[in-house]
Design a protein around this motif. Structure first.
Motif, short mmCIF file in Angstrom:
data_model
loop_
_atom_site.label_atom_id
_atom_site.label_comp_id
_atom_site.label_asym_id
_atom_site.label_seq_id
_atom_site.Cartn_x
_atom_site.Cartn_y
_atom_site.Cartn_z
N SER A 25 0.36 -1.09 -0.46
CA SER A 25 -0.52 -0.22 0.48
C SER A 25 0.62 1.54 -0.10
N TYR A 26 2.39 1.39 0.81
CA TYR A 26 2.83 2.15 0.08
C TYR A 26 3.65 2.86 -1.06
N PHE A 27 3.84 1.60 -1.76
CA PHE A 27 3.49 1.82 -3.59
C PHE A 27 2.95 3.12 -3.71
N GLY A 28 3.79 3.96 -4.44
CA GLY A 28 3.27 5.62 -5.11
C GLY A 28 4.04 6.89 -4.95
N GLU A 29 2.49 7.98 -4.99
CA GLU A 29 2.92 9.37 -5.30
C GLU A 29 2.29 9.52 -3.66
N TRP A 30 3.61 10.34 -2.78
CA TRP A 30 3.11 10.91 -1.43
C TRP A 30 3.66 12.30 -1.50
N SER A 31 2.92 13.50 -0.58
CA SER A 31 3.32 14.29 -0.41
C SER A 31 3.09 14.57 1.36
N VAL B 243 7.38 12.07 -2.70
CA VAL B 243 8.05 11.85 -2.12
C VAL B 243 7.30 10.46 -2.77
N THR B 244 8.42 9.55 -3.36
CA THR B 244 7.83 7.95 -4.25
C THR B 244 8.21 6.97 -3.46
N TYR B 245 7.75 6.12 -3.58
CA TYR B 245 8.06 4.49 -3.29
C TYR B 245 7.68 3.19 -4.64
N SER B 246 8.66 2.67 -5.02
CA SER B 246 7.84 1.63 -6.25
C SER B 246 9.23 0.60 -6.03
N ILE B 247 9.19 -0.44 -7.23
CA ILE B 247 10.32 -1.31 -6.67
C ILE B 247 11.18 -1.13 -7.30
N PHE C 35 13.08 10.96 -2.72
CA PHE C 35 12.23 12.39 -1.73
C PHE C 35 13.08 13.34 -2.00
N ASP C 36 11.91 14.07 -3.04
CA ASP C 36 12.47 15.42 -2.95
C ASP C 36 13.35 14.76 -4.33
N LYS C 37 14.74 15.71 -4.81
CA LYS C 37 15.31 15.17 -5.40
C LYS C 37 16.63 14.41 -5.02
N ASP C 38 16.87 13.69 -3.81
CA ASP C 38 17.38 12.47 -3.62
C ASP C 38 16.33 11.30 -3.57
N GLU C 39 17.83 10.32 -4.35
CA GLU C 39 16.73 8.83 -4.24
C GLU C 39 17.72 8.37 -4.78
N ILE C 40 17.03 6.79 -4.82
CA ILE C 40 17.52 5.47 -4.78
C ILE C 40 17.17 4.24 -6.01
N MET C 41 18.36 3.94 -6.35
CA MET C 41 17.46 2.78 -7.44
C MET C 41 17.41 1.41 -6.47
N ASN C 42 16.15 0.44 -7.10
CA ASN C 42 16.45 -0.30 -6.79
C ASN C 42 16.04 -1.06 -4.81
N PRO C 43 15.71 -0.19 -5.12
CA PRO C 43 15.55 0.26 -2.71
C PRO C 43 14.70 -1.34 -2.26
N GLU C 44 15.62 -1.93 -0.94
CA GLU C 44 15.00 -3.15 -0.76
C GLU C 44 14.11 -2.76 0.75
#
Length: 168
Positions: free
Chosen positions: A53-59, A82-86, A91-100
């Motif tokens: 349920s936490y996958f998606g776009e958030w503000s 804020v975005t969470y996906s596989i 978070f804004d401009k900070d991101e991580i690819m393929n998060p665990e």
């Protein structure tokens, strides 16, 4: 005879090197308690029925509390996306690819012992809550509490910020 020895040694060396290599490059090296999102190879997970349920776009909407020891509230975080996906967490401009993602259920007593706040202080009236953390990422939103399908809370510098899901 010497030639057979060299071929045998070469073959043995090749077998030894190949046995030390990684055999499955698509497998996740996480614990059994991790979210199924880590092992899902579907690239369109945001529409998948089994996506968390936490996958998606958030503000980020507001500040909903603070710990006994906290820094000044950072109003600049309010309104950030804020975005969470596989594929990535951002978070804004900070991101991580393929998060665990690591999911954990925590009781209200354990929450109090760890954070020195009651869940009810954050507007959560349940006996336990799901927490999610993202391995190897230390930015705002890298760990959060799932309040419900439309609301999550993250702790940053001793302040709790509420996020609402963007309905598109």
């Amino acid at each position: 005879m010497k030639r057979i020895f060299h071929y045998s040694a070469l073959l043995l060396l090749v077998l030894l090197i190949s046995s030390c290599g990684k055999t499955d490059t698509n497998s996740s090296s996480g614990s059994a308690s991790e979210s199924p999102a880590n092992t899902n190879t579907n690239t369109n997970t945001n529409t998948s029925a089994d996506a968390p349920s936490y996958f998606g776009e958030w503000s980020v909407q507001s500040i909903v509390g603070s710990t006994p020891v906290s820094a000044a509230e950072d109003e600049k975080l309010i309104g950030m996306r804020v975005t969470y996906s596989i594929e990535k967490a951002s978070f804004d401009k900070d991101e991580i690819m393929n998060p665990e993602y690591k999911e954990e259920s925590i009781t209200k007593d354990d929450f109090f012992n760890e954070y020195r706040n009651e869940l009810s202080d954050l507007g959560i009236e349940t006996e336990s809550v799901k927490t999610v953390s993202i391995n190897n990422w230390t930015h705002p939103g890298s760990s959060f509490i799932v309040k419900d399908d439309q609301t999550m809370i993250f702790l940053w510098d001793g302040n709790y910020y509420e996020m609402k899901k963007e309905n598109k």
